[in-house]
Design a protein around this motif. Structure first.
Motif, PDB file in Angstrom:
ATOM      1  N   ASP A   8       4.974  -7.085  -6.286  1.00 41.39           N
ATOM      2  CA  ASP A   8       5.286  -8.199  -7.180  1.00 41.39           C
ATOM      3  C   ASP A   8       4.628  -7.975  -8.540  1.00 41.39           C
ATOM      4  N   VAL A   9       5.187  -8.599  -9.562  1.00 37.93           N
ATOM      5  CA  VAL A   9       4.661  -8.498 -10.923  1.00 37.93           C
ATOM      6  C   VAL A   9       3.578  -9.555 -11.117  1.00 37.93           C
ATOM      7  N   GLY A  10       2.446  -9.131 -11.670  1.00 44.54           N
ATOM      8  CA  GLY A  10       1.362 -10.062 -11.908  1.00 44.54           C
ATOM      9  C   GLY A  10       0.065  -9.356 -12.250  1.00 44.54           C
ATOM     10  N   VAL A  11      -1.036 -10.088 -12.095  1.00 47.74           N
ATOM     11  CA  VAL A  11      -2.360  -9.609 -12.468  1.00 47.74           C
ATOM     12  C   VAL A  11      -3.294  -9.678 -11.263  1.00 47.74           C
ATOM     13  N   TYR A  12      -4.111  -8.647 -11.110  1.00 47.01           N
ATOM     14  CA  TYR A  12      -5.125  -8.584 -10.066  1.00 47.01           C
ATOM     15  C   TYR A  12      -6.482  -8.880 -10.702  1.00 47.01           C
ATOM     16  N   SER A  13      -7.200  -9.854 -10.145  1.00 47.08           N
ATOM     17  CA  SER A  13      -8.499 -10.267 -10.676  1.00 47.08           C
ATOM     18  C   SER A  13      -9.597 -10.050  -9.649  1.00 47.08           C
ATOM     19  N   CYS A  14     -10.824 -10.000 -10.115  1.00 48.41           N
ATOM     20  CA  CYS A  14     -11.976  -9.873  -9.227  1.00 48.41           C
ATOM     21  C   CYS A  14     -12.045 -11.105  -8.333  1.00 48.41           C
ATOM     22  N   ARG A  15     -12.114 -10.897  -7.040  1.00 47.33           N
ATOM     23  CA  ARG A  15     -12.167 -12.014  -6.094  1.00 47.33           C
ATOM     24  C   ARG A  15     -13.469 -12.789  -6.238  1.00 47.33           C
ATOM     25  N   ALA A  16     -14.531 -12.145  -6.672  1.00 54.20           N
ATOM     26  CA  ALA A  16     -15.828 -12.811  -6.777  1.00 54.20           C
ATOM     27  C   ALA A  16     -15.943 -13.695  -8.015  1.00 54.20           C
ATOM     28  N   CYS A  17     -15.471 -13.212  -9.177  1.00 54.05           N
ATOM     29  CA  CYS A  17     -15.707 -13.971 -10.419  1.00 54.05           C
ATOM     30  C   CYS A  17     -14.455 -14.322 -11.200  1.00 54.05           C
ATOM     31  N   GLY A  18     -13.302 -13.778 -10.839  1.00 56.62           N
ATOM     32  CA  GLY A  18     -12.052 -14.123 -11.512  1.00 56.62           C
ATOM     33  C   GLY A  18     -11.696 -13.287 -12.719  1.00 56.62           C
ATOM     34  N   GLU A  34      -9.960 -10.692 -14.889  1.00 56.43           N
ATOM     35  CA  GLU A  34      -8.727  -9.920 -14.742  1.00 56.43           C
ATOM     36  C   GLU A  34      -9.052  -8.434 -14.849  1.00 56.43           C
ATOM     37  N   LEU A  35      -8.569  -7.654 -13.871  1.00 52.14           N
ATOM     38  CA  LEU A  35      -8.923  -6.244 -13.780  1.00 52.14           C
ATOM     39  C   LEU A  35      -7.750  -5.284 -13.945  1.00 52.14           C
ATOM     40  N   PHE A  36      -6.645  -5.538 -13.243  1.00 53.53           N
ATOM     41  CA  PHE A  36      -5.504  -4.627 -13.226  1.00 53.53           C
ATOM     42  C   PHE A  36      -4.210  -5.423 -13.329  1.00 53.53           C
ATOM     43  N   ARG A  37      -3.188  -4.796 -13.891  1.00 51.99           N
ATOM     44  CA  ARG A  37      -1.844  -5.382 -13.927  1.00 51.99           C
ATOM     45  C   ARG A  37      -0.946  -4.592 -12.984  1.00 51.99           C
ATOM     46  N   SER A  38       0.074  -5.270 -12.485  1.00 46.54           N
ATOM     47  CA  SER A  38       0.997  -4.632 -11.543  1.00 46.54           C
ATOM     48  C   SER A  38       1.711  -3.435 -12.162  1.00 46.54           C
ATOM     49  N   GLU A  39       1.864  -3.414 -13.476  1.00 48.64           N
ATOM     50  CA  GLU A  39       2.529  -2.289 -14.150  1.00 48.64           C
ATOM     51  C   GLU A  39       1.745  -0.985 -14.010  1.00 48.64           C
ATOM     52  N   GLN A  40       0.453  -1.071 -13.720  1.00 47.92           N
ATOM     53  CA  GLN A  40      -0.379   0.124 -13.538  1.00 47.92           C
ATOM     54  C   GLN A  40      -0.578   0.471 -12.065  1.00 47.92           C
ATOM     55  N   LYS A  41       0.032  -0.290 -11.168  1.00 46.95           N
ATOM     56  CA  LYS A  41      -0.092  -0.037  -9.725  1.00 46.95           C
ATOM     57  C   LYS A  41       0.961   0.993  -9.311  1.00 46.95           C
ATOM     58  N   PHE A  42       0.599   1.876  -8.402  1.00 50.26           N
ATOM     59  CA  PHE A  42       1.561   2.864  -7.917  1.00 50.26           C
ATOM     60  C   PHE A  42       1.320   3.129  -6.435  1.00 50.26           C
ATOM     61  N   ASP A  43       2.330   3.666  -5.776  1.00 49.02           N
ATOM     62  CA  ASP A  43       2.245   3.989  -4.350  1.00 49.02           C
ATOM     63  C   ASP A  43       1.615   5.363  -4.175  1.00 49.02           C
ATOM     64  N   SER A  44       0.351   5.376  -3.761  1.00 48.98           N
ATOM     65  CA  SER A  44      -0.340   6.644  -3.520  1.00 48.98           C
ATOM     66  C   SER A  44      -0.308   7.004  -2.034  1.00 48.98           C
ATOM     67  N   HIS A  45       0.060   6.050  -1.204  1.00 47.47           N
ATOM     68  CA  HIS A  45       0.131   6.241   0.246  1.00 47.47           C
ATOM     69  C   HIS A  45      -1.234   6.604   0.833  1.00 47.47           C
ATOM     70  N   CYS A  46      -2.304   6.103   0.208  1.00 48.77           N
ATOM     71  CA  CYS A  46      -3.658   6.400   0.688  1.00 48.77           C
ATOM     72  C   CYS A  46      -4.206   5.297   1.589  1.00 48.77           C
ATOM     73  N   ARG A  56      -7.874 -10.781  -6.156  1.00 54.29           N
ATOM     74  CA  ARG A  56      -6.885 -11.842  -5.942  1.00 54.29           C
ATOM     75  C   ARG A  56      -5.698 -11.507  -6.843  1.00 54.29           C
ATOM     76  N   PHE A  57      -4.503 -11.772  -6.345  1.00 56.01           N
ATOM     77  CA  PHE A  57      -3.298 -11.481  -7.109  1.00 56.01           C
ATOM     78  C   PHE A  57      -2.699 -12.784  -7.609  1.00 56.01           C
ATOM     79  N   GLU A  58      -2.353 -12.813  -8.892  1.00 52.95           N
ATOM     80  CA  GLU A  58      -1.690 -13.963  -9.506  1.00 52.95           C
ATOM     81  C   GLU A  58      -0.325 -13.482  -9.987  1.00 52.95           C
ATOM     82  N   PRO A  59       0.756 -13.963  -9.340  1.00 49.93           N
ATOM     83  CA  PRO A  59       2.091 -13.551  -9.763  1.00 49.93           C
ATOM     84  C   PRO A  59       2.383 -13.997 -11.186  1.00 49.93           C
ATOM     85  N   ALA A  60       3.224 -13.231 -11.879  1.00 48.90           N
ATOM     86  CA  ALA A  60       3.608 -13.566 -13.269  1.00 48.90           C
ATOM     87  C   ALA A  60       4.531 -14.763 -13.269  1.00 48.90           C
TER      88      ALA A  60
END
Length: 154
Positions: A63-73, A75-87, A150-154
């Motif tokens: 899904d499109v959105g933003v990933y934030s630190c679960r502890a403090c909120g 914003e760390l990463f956006r879905s546009e920079q996420k990729f399938d590494s299969h790790c 935590r993931f926040e959808p766009a």
């Protein structure tokens, strides 16, 4: 260290780096973290644990959105920079901004790796690896625990 992100030399899970205690803008005492985090969140975020591969809620999230630190909120990463590494863990080729994370030399587990922490609160997120040959713009793989975000959808 990799790239131009915030970095320090070596650190342990309590915020000590090079023998000095690091102070984070959104830091709390260990007792306060224990009160606000689940046992699993505390184990990963505050004790540099790792969730089991292929079990995290965001491993296969597309899904499109933003990933934030679960502890403090933070914003760390956006879905546009996420990729399938299969790790087995969510993978990103770049953080939202270099000052959002801190990279620390990690010599635990009998190897040298680069730990990734939230620059705002010092929570453990995962590790970053380079030169693995993924077809990404940076040739970096930020291997991040789902329980650290935590993931926040766009």
């Amino acid at each position: 260290m990799l790239g131009s992100r915030r970095s320090s030399t070596e650190s342990d899970t309590t915020g000590r780096s090079g023998g000095e205690l690091r102070v984070y803008p959104r830091g709390r005492t260990e007792e306060e973290w224990r009160e606000t985090l689940t046992d699993e969140e505390f184990r990963v975020l505050r004790r540099a644990g790792t969730e089991r591969a292929f079990t995290g809620e965001y491993t296969d999230n597309h899904d499109v959105g933003v990933y934030s630190c679960r502890a403090c909120g933070t914003e760390l990463f956006r879905s546009e920079q996420k990729f399938d590494s299969h790790c087995g863990w969510p993978s990103f080729f770049s953080p939202l901004a270099g000052d959002r994370i801190e990279e620390i030399r990690d010599t635990t587990m009998g190897m040298v790796r680069t730990e990734v922490r939230c620059a705002a609160c010092g929570s453990h997120l995962g590790h970053v690896f380079e030169g693995e040959g993924y077809d990404t713009p940076t040739d970096l793989r930020y291997c991040i625990n789902s329980v650290s975000m935590r993931f926040e959808p766009a």
